[in-house]
Design a protein around this motif. Structure first.
Motif, mmCIF file in Angstrom:
data_model
loop_
_atom_site.group_PDB
_atom_site.id
_atom_site.type_symbol
_atom_site.label_atom_id
_atom_site.label_comp_id
_atom_site.label_asym_id
_atom_site.label_seq_id
_atom_site.Cartn_x
_atom_site.Cartn_y
_atom_site.Cartn_z
ATOM 1 N N GLU A 98 -26.534 81.970 33.189
ATOM 2 C CA GLU A 98 -27.811 82.044 33.907
ATOM 3 C C GLU A 98 -28.956 82.227 32.921
ATOM 4 N N GLY A 99 -30.127 81.763 33.306
ATOM 5 C CA GLY A 99 -31.297 81.920 32.458
ATOM 6 C C GLY A 99 -32.336 80.871 32.779
ATOM 7 N N GLU A 100 -33.571 81.111 32.343
ATOM 8 C CA GLU A 100 -34.666 80.190 32.607
ATOM 9 C C GLU A 100 -34.434 78.850 31.910
ATOM 10 N N SER A 101 -35.156 77.841 32.348
ATOM 11 C CA SER A 101 -35.070 76.527 31.716
ATOM 12 C C SER A 101 -35.515 76.626 30.256
ATOM 13 N N GLY A 102 -34.739 76.003 29.382
ATOM 14 C CA GLY A 102 -35.124 75.945 27.978
ATOM 15 C C GLY A 102 -34.644 77.083 27.108
ATOM 16 N N VAL A 103 -33.842 78.029 27.650
ATOM 17 C CA VAL A 103 -33.421 79.182 26.842
ATOM 18 C C VAL A 103 -32.208 78.862 25.967
ATOM 19 N N GLY A 104 -31.527 77.741 26.208
ATOM 20 C CA GLY A 104 -30.378 77.385 25.398
ATOM 21 C C GLY A 104 -29.046 77.603 26.083
ATOM 22 N N LYS A 105 -28.993 77.379 27.388
ATOM 23 C CA LYS A 105 -27.731 77.597 28.122
ATOM 24 C C LYS A 105 -26.640 76.620 27.670
ATOM 25 N N GLU A 106 -27.033 75.358 27.437
ATOM 26 C CA GLU A 106 -26.034 74.396 26.972
ATOM 27 C C GLU A 106 -25.543 74.751 25.568
ATOM 28 N N VAL A 129 -17.154 84.138 38.080
ATOM 29 C CA VAL A 129 -16.092 85.031 37.597
ATOM 30 C C VAL A 129 -16.542 85.757 36.333
ATOM 31 N N TYR A 130 -17.250 85.033 35.456
ATOM 32 C CA TYR A 130 -17.649 85.613 34.168
ATOM 33 C C TYR A 130 -19.101 85.211 33.889
ATOM 34 N N PRO A 131 -20.063 85.982 34.399
ATOM 35 C CA PRO A 131 -21.474 85.607 34.228
ATOM 36 C C PRO A 131 -22.011 86.006 32.844
ATOM 37 N N ILE A 132 -22.859 85.140 32.303
ATOM 38 C CA ILE A 132 -23.565 85.413 31.043
ATOM 39 C C ILE A 132 -25.039 85.106 31.265
ATOM 40 N N PHE A 133 -25.893 86.086 31.012
ATOM 41 C CA PHE A 133 -27.337 85.880 31.171
ATOM 42 C C PHE A 133 -27.981 85.684 29.800
ATOM 43 N N VAL A 134 -28.694 84.566 29.620
ATOM 44 C CA VAL A 134 -29.395 84.283 28.367
ATOM 45 C C VAL A 134 -30.862 84.674 28.543
ATOM 46 N N PRO A 135 -31.369 85.646 27.772
ATOM 47 C CA PRO A 135 -32.742 86.134 27.968
ATOM 48 C C PRO A 135 -33.783 85.103 27.557
ATOM 49 N N PRO A 136 -34.972 85.142 28.165
ATOM 50 C CA PRO A 136 -36.052 84.220 27.786
ATOM 51 C C PRO A 136 -36.584 84.547 26.391
#
Length: 515
Positions: free
Chosen positions: A174-182, A310-317
């Motif tokens: 999870e995280g805002e657009s452009g934070v590097g989720k991919e 099952v395993y959430p990861i949050f990427v901060p802005p």
């Protein structure tokens, strides 16, 4: 040979002027009379011919901002040069936030237009070369050691990602657009036992609803109109490897049912197929939406949510990891360097770096990369300065000068900018820093208005109006007819305002008013 320039303007006179200017410099123009017509071209068969868009901001129906939003939603990455009449500052800054490359003030000189177009084409050419170089390099596995970060806010992301790489459980990033989720998803895949297997990405938000099921699960030949060949689908492509479903919150509800079965049973049903196909994949999903809220709103299946989460990861802005900005800037500058045989850029000034760290980056790392990339390509000197980031500076300082040239202009067009300095006005956005982080605000230059007060709040309209009148009287040496004409008001209105503000019109200058 460059492609065509798309002109989008509802004013027939402006269209003719711009088309004549483009023809003078050897460009081919495609002319449209409004936002909807411009989008039709960008969506049509001739879209590949368009290299640059010159877009009017104020139009009936779909205006310039609407066109920019639609282009971003459709992932159309053609550079856009917006046109504005003097005074349209709020719209200009909004256009820059929505991805406009540059702006010109109407009526723009042919030389100014050519400079903006040349710079846009230059950036596109370097970007294409970078993509080709990336494809030539190919191969290689991304791991968490390759991530550019020194921020404590990212430590948790890396720790969670490293643990996730050792298992095959579904992951939701999870995280805002452009934070590097991919990027995080690729690092997970590159750190696990599937590192040498396929990594297949699907942007669920960019697929038409009627094609989502076919693209994900495949289809048989003749299963629907247009299905001239058999298609295996992304699940089968990713077999034995990793499937990354980006923007999974945009999946239609009917497709969510099939996705749930694929996750539970490890098999998919191709459209028009007579039997199921077994697949062995590692599923990583990502979203910028609040999926739990979507579940409550009935837009996302609750059973699927719990299967994916099952395993959430949050990427901060990026605004919560400002310590990363210097390292990211250096990395992005180094990416541009191989495409520049002169390798002339040696660094970035401390003032420019402080400005970049003061900005909130609503587009996150993707926006930062674009800003550094364009600044690096178009910089005239060997060090990036604040001048190379006019859009960012305008928002951090709370002012933007429509009369001055942007960082994309060359020395030949500075004179044109100086001539327009009396048309300068202001806009504010301010940065959301805490009191102890707020940098000292630079003093406004002549020809600009300070739009924020000392406490960072928007100034009262009356204060800005008074300052504008003062500036105009001083600039035109008390010639009231010229002052009124430039301010766009009648002489009687000007004299009435002077009386209201306690300014003596007979003095030929502005009296200093007591605060």
């Amino acid at each position: 040979m460059t492609g065509s320039i798309l002109i989008v303007d509802d004013d027939p006179v402006q269209r003719r002027l711009v088309e004549a200017a483009l023809t003078k410099f050897g460009h081919t123009a495609i002319v449209t009379d409004g936002g909807e017509a411009g989008l039709d071209v960008l969506d049509g068969p001739n879209a590949r011919e368009v290299s640059v868009v010159i877009l009017d901001l104020v139009m009936p129906g779909l205006d310039g901002i609407g066109v920019l939003k639609a282009m971003r939603e459709r992932a159309i990455n053609i550079p856009v040069i917006v046109q504005t009449a003097q005074g349209g500052i709020e719209t200009v800054v909004s256009a820059m936030r929505h991805g406009a490359f540059d702006f010109v003030v109407k009526p723009a000189s042919p030389d100014r237009l050519q400079t903006a177009i040349s710079n846009a084409l230059k950036v596109e050419a370097v970007e294409d070369e970078m993509k080709r170089a990336s494809r030539r390099r190919g191969g290689g596995h991304l791991t968490f050691k390759d991530m550019i970060t020194r921020s404590p806010a990212m430590d948790r992301v890396i720790r969670l990602g490293q643990k996730a790489a050792a298992s095959n459980i579904p992951i939701l990033i999870e995280g805002e657009s452009g934070v590097g989720k991919e990027l995080v998803a690729r690092a997970i895949q590159g750190s696990g036992d599937r590192r040498s297997k396929p990594f297949v990405t699907v942007n669920c938000g960019a697929i038409p609803d009627n094609l989502v099921e076919s693209i994900l699960f495949g289809h048989e030949k003749g299963s629907f109109t247009g299905a001239t060949e058999k298609h295996t689908g992304k699940f089968v492509e990713a077999n034995s490897g990793t499937l990354f479903l980006d923007e999974i919150g945009d999946l239609p509800l009917d497709v969510q049912v099939k996705l749930l079965r694929a996750v539970q049973e490890g098999e998919v049903d191709p459209v028009g197929g007579r039997s199921t196909v077994k697949v062995d994949i590692r599923l990583i999903s990502a979203t910028h939406r609040n999926l739990l809220q979507q579940v409550k709103d009935g837009k996302f299946r609750e059973d699927l949510f719990y299967r994916l989460n099952v395993y959430p990861i949050f990427v901060p802005p990026l605004r919560d990891r400002r310590d990363d900005i210097p390292y990211l800037v250096r990395h992005f500058m180094e990416k541009v360097a191989p495409t520049d045989p002169r390798r002339r850029l040696t660094g970035i000034s401390a003032q420019a770096l402080a400005m970049l760290q003061a900005y909130d980056w609503p587009g996150n790392i993707r926006q930062l990369e674009n800003a550094v990339f364009r600044a690096s390509v178009l910089a005239e000197g060997n060090v990036l300065t604040e001048e190379e980031f006019p859009q960012i500076r305008a928002q951090v300082e709370g002012t933007v000068d429509l009369g001055a040239e942007t960082a994309y202009a060359t020395a030949e067009t500075v004179a044109e900018g100086a001539r327009q300095a009396d048309e300068a006005v202001a806009e504010t956005t301010g940065s959301a820093l805490s009191d102890d982080e707020t940098p000292a605000r630079p003093q406004p230059r002549f020809g600009t208005l300070r739009a924020l007060d000392e406490r960072g709040n928007v100034r009262a309209l009356a204060d800005v109006e008074l300052e504008m009148i003062k500036l105009a009287i001083d600039h035109y040496n008390g010639q009231m007819s010229e002052v009124a004409r430039r301010l766009g008001i009648g002489r009687s209105t000007l004299y009435r305002k002077l009386k209201e503000y306690g300014i003596d019109p007979e003095a030929g200058r502005v009296d200093r008013l007591a605060s």
